[in-house]
Design a protein around this motif. Structure first.
Motif, short mmCIF file in Angstrom:
data_model
loop_
_atom_site.label_atom_id
_atom_site.label_comp_id
_atom_site.label_asym_id
_atom_site.label_seq_id
_atom_site.Cartn_x
_atom_site.Cartn_y
_atom_site.Cartn_z
N MET A 1 0.84 -1.20 0.00
CA MET A 1 0.00 0.00 0.00
C MET A 1 0.87 1.25 0.00
N VAL B 1 1.47 7.77 2.92
CA VAL B 1 0.84 9.09 2.88
C VAL B 1 1.65 10.03 2.01
N LEU C 1 1.07 9.07 -1.66
CA LEU C 1 -0.28 9.40 -2.14
C LEU C 1 -0.48 10.90 -2.30
N TYR D 1 -14.82 13.24 -5.06
CA TYR D 1 -14.79 12.32 -3.91
C TYR D 1 -16.16 12.22 -3.24
N ALA E 1 -13.25 5.94 -4.06
CA ALA E 1 -12.20 5.48 -3.15
C ALA E 1 -10.85 6.10 -3.53
N HIS E 2 -10.58 6.20 -4.82
CA HIS E 2 -9.32 6.78 -5.29
C HIS E 2 -9.18 8.23 -4.82
N MET F 1 -8.95 8.60 -0.88
CA MET F 1 -7.65 8.25 -0.32
C MET F 1 -6.62 9.34 -0.61
N ALA G 1 -7.47 12.25 1.68
CA ALA G 1 -7.14 11.87 3.05
C ALA G 1 -5.64 12.01 3.29
N ALA G 2 -4.83 11.64 2.29
CA ALA G 2 -3.39 11.79 2.42
C ALA G 2 -2.98 13.25 2.51
N MET H 1 -13.47 9.85 6.08
CA MET H 1 -12.07 10.22 5.94
C MET H 1 -11.45 10.54 7.30
N VAL I 1 -9.87 6.95 8.23
CA VAL I 1 -8.72 6.86 7.32
C VAL I 1 -7.51 7.64 7.82
#
Length: 249
Positions: free
Chosen positions: A1, A4, A7, A77, A86-87, A90, A93-94, A136, A140
């Motif tokens: 994965m 952060v 991403l 989002y 989801a893309h 994420m 969120a990063a 989020m 997350v």
């Protein structure tokens, strides 16, 4: 994965640091302000309506320019589904995680508190059953999930209030003496975020800081183009503190 840092790395190509408060820049939301005024019209009106109920500080991570990449992702989002949602969730969120890990201590210091006990989000008033911003922040983002509490809910009067600022838009669970980090995804007028801050104040919050993923601006509106041109003169850097207007020492 992916990490952060990995991403969030691509966002540095299109994030835009908000301008520092000053001539022509609102000291609250960092949007355009008329010469001779310290705040924009919307922030001035919120102060008139809510008084001491407004947030102690508003910190936009970036400008979100209409039809630009960042504004597009902030829309997608929430309004796409499945793998596409989801893309984008994420990725954003990063952005939030990386920003807070670097700069939340400075935001707390600005509010004269050692830190924020509690994190919550501005709830939707559009009838959205489960806002992805809550997912989020609550599940997350490592910088917020252990402190997250679902505090705010819209009142029955919220729908009729439109976009206006009002102390009657939200109600909050009691948070006596707590310092609250309030997160929103997009600031356009700020009416929802400031109304949420007022509800937290009424419920006993000591300090309320608002962190916003994107300060929405429309380049075609009024003198906004010049404001954006000034902001884009500086390349985005994750090290630049939004309150110090430079890197932390």
């Amino acid at each position: 994965m992916a990490s952060v840092v990995e991403l969030s790395a691509r966002y540095a190509n299109f994030l835009v640091h908000p301008l520092a408060p000053g001539v022509g820049v609102c000291q609250i939301c960092r949007g355009p302000a008329r010469p001779g005024y310290s705040t924009c019209r919307r922030c001035h009106e919120a102060g008139d309506v809510l008084g001491v109920g407004v947030a102690d500080v508003v910190v936009p991570i970036s400008l979100a320019l209409k039809n630009g990449q960042y504004a597009n992702e902030l829309w997608r989002y929430k309004n796409t589904h499945g793998p596409q949602r989801a893309h984008f969730l994420m990725g954003l969120a990063a952005v939030m995680w990386r920003f807070l890990a670097a700069h939340e201590p400075c935001i707390a210091a600005h509010c004269a508190v050692p830190g924020f006990d509690t994190v919550t989000t501005v709830p939707s008033t559009s009838g959205r059953a489960e806002h992805p911003l809550r997912a989020m922040a609550a599940t997350v983002v490592g910088a917020t999930r252990d402190r997250y509490r679902e505090l705010l809910s819209a009142t029955p009067a919220a729908a009729a209030l439109g976009r206006t600022t009002s102390a009657d838009r939200y109600v909050s669970t009691a948070v006596w003496g707590k310092n609250v980090l309030l997160i929103d995804d997009t600031w356009t007028t700020g009416n929802h975020a400031q109304s949420a801050a007022a509800a937290l104040r009424a419920a006993g919050a000591h300090r309320v800081a608002v962190v916003v993923l994107g300060r929405h601006l429309n380049p075609a509106y009024g003198d906004t183009t010049e404001h954006i041109d000034r902001a884009q003169l500086r390349r985005f850097s994750w090290e630049v503190c939004p309150l110090r207007n430079g890197a932390h020492s």
